[in-house]
Design a protein around this motif. Structure first.
Motif, PDB file in Angstrom:
ATOM      1  N   GLY A 124     -55.059  -2.486  62.311  1.00 44.41           N
ATOM      2  CA  GLY A 124     -54.153  -3.575  62.707  1.00 44.41           C
ATOM      3  C   GLY A 124     -53.648  -3.499  64.128  1.00 44.41           C
ATOM      4  N   SER A 141     -52.448 -10.090  71.426  1.00 43.90           N
ATOM      5  CA  SER A 141     -51.113 -10.312  72.001  1.00 43.90           C
ATOM      6  C   SER A 141     -51.204 -10.565  73.504  1.00 43.90           C
ATOM      7  N   TYR A 157     -54.361  -6.103  67.168  1.00 43.30           N
ATOM      8  CA  TYR A 157     -53.245  -6.956  67.612  1.00 43.30           C
ATOM      9  C   TYR A 157     -53.107  -6.923  69.135  1.00 43.30           C
ATOM     10  N   PRO A 194     -47.673 -11.328  65.298  1.00 43.43           N
ATOM     11  CA  PRO A 194     -48.672 -10.496  64.625  1.00 43.43           C
ATOM     12  C   PRO A 194     -49.163 -11.168  63.345  1.00 43.43           C
ATOM     13  N   GLN A 195     -50.350 -10.772  62.912  1.00 42.71           N
ATOM     14  CA  GLN A 195     -50.942 -11.404  61.735  1.00 42.71           C
ATOM     15  C   GLN A 195     -50.014 -11.314  60.524  1.00 42.71           C
ATOM     16  N   SER A 228     -41.907 -11.525  62.491  1.00 48.02           N
ATOM     17  CA  SER A 228     -42.675 -10.987  63.627  1.00 48.02           C
ATOM     18  C   SER A 228     -42.053  -9.671  64.077  1.00 48.02           C
ATOM     19  N   MET A 273     -45.329  -1.695  62.890  1.00 51.42           N
ATOM     20  CA  MET A 273     -46.592  -1.352  63.554  1.00 51.42           C
ATOM     21  C   MET A 273     -46.397  -0.156  64.491  1.00 51.42           C
ATOM     22  N   ASN A 300     -44.277  -7.898  73.219  1.00 48.15           N
ATOM     23  CA  ASN A 300     -44.133  -7.808  71.761  1.00 48.15           C
ATOM     24  C   ASN A 300     -42.876  -8.486  71.226  1.00 48.15           C
TER      25      ASN A 300
END
Ligand SMILES: C[S@@+](CC[C@H](N)C(=O)[O-])C[C@H]1O[C@@H](n2cnc3c(N)ncnc32)[C@H](O)[C@@H]1O
Length: 265
Positions: free
Chosen positions: A218, A226, A222, A28-29, A37, A44, A161
């Protein structure tokens, strides 16, 4: 027929090379290593937990229900056994586990769900009152179970993820009994005209609607990123074999928008 053969071999050689050379996982950013991460992913999902189910069904036009049902159906032969031990990793608010339970019926199979977001599990717990489902707060990369405990391990839209896909696969293999099976349901990237249409929706529409309804910036940007990062089926199957699955296959669902990775230890 012979003309297409070298291409297939080339592609699988590429997959094999990629699987050998790279450490792949979610990024993720703002994350700079596996720990950051995982932390960003956990935060998130915790931030969108209150609206997760609503958004899931809305943004997938409820096709997600069909995908969970199809994935559960794939494992009917295990779920019908009274002694079967099953775990759904990255279970979120529990919908894959509910699909497994519905398929198991009164068989007596034991079904657990595990996730590292407390907020997601709280919602799973509220939804499962009166059922025999159990929830465990745990990191899929470091599960609190001894080796060879489960006949079936599933993960729906969560495996992508993980901060390290190979470590995730090795952990699944570790907790599976010999001959145990695994089902990883996740998004894919359809090709052709359907793919174009889908990409427009997934990259332009979904992030905007998701952000508007969840109130959180976000996560829904994402999501398409992803999926783009996630290994293509040939590479993912190669990683599964290298992790210890004797057999592995991929079945596309709905033009390949999603698909089920199946593995047997
Ligand atoms: C997109 S949701 C999927 C939830 C559910 N399986 C479904 O199909 O709706 C992804 C879930 O994976 C969980 N997750 C991501 N990485 C994880 C990890 N390393 N360990 C445990 N859970 C993880 C997140 O907390 C989140 O609940």
């Amino acid at each position: 027929m012979s003309a297409s053969r070298p291409e297939v071999e080339n592609r699988s050689a590429c997959a094999s090379k990629a699987a050998n050379n790279s450490v792949a996982g979610a990024a993720p950013q703002g994350a700079f290593d596996k720990e950051s991460s995982a932390r960003a992913i956990q935060e998130m999902f915790t931030s969108i937990a209150p609206r997760y189910d609503l958004l899931n069904h809305l943004l997938s036009f409820s096709v997600d229900r069909l995908w969970w049902w199809r994935a559960a159906r794939h494992f009917a032969h295990i779920l019908s056994r009274p002694d079967a031990r099953v775990i759904d990793l990255c279970c979120g608010t529990g919908d894959m586990a509910f699909a497994l339970l519905r398929r198991a019926g009164n068989s007596g199979a034991t079904i657990l769900g595990a996730d590292f977001s407390h907020a997601m599990l709280q919602r799973a717990g509220q939804k499962s009152a009166g059922t025999c489902l159990c929830w465990v707060e745990a990191d899929a990369l470091s599960l609190p179970f001894a080796d060879e405990q489960f006949d079936l391990v599933t993960a729906a839209f969560g495996f992508r993820n993980l901060a390290d896909y190979d470590a995730g696969l090795r952990e699944i293999v570790r907790i599976l009994r010999p001959e145990g099976e695994c089902g990883i349901l996740d998004f894919g990237e359809p090709r052709g005209a359907i793919g174009e249409l889908y990409r427009f929706y997934f990259k332009q529409v979904l992030p905007r609607v998701g952000t508007m309804i969840s109130g959180v910036r976000g996560p829904y940007a994402y999501l398409p990123a992803s999926v783009q990062r996630f290994p293509q089926p040939a590479e993912m199957l190669e990683r599964m074999r290298r992790a210890g699955f004797k057999q592995a296959s991929w079945t596309p669902y709905t033009f390949g928008i999603a698909g089920l990775y199946w593995g047997k230890k």
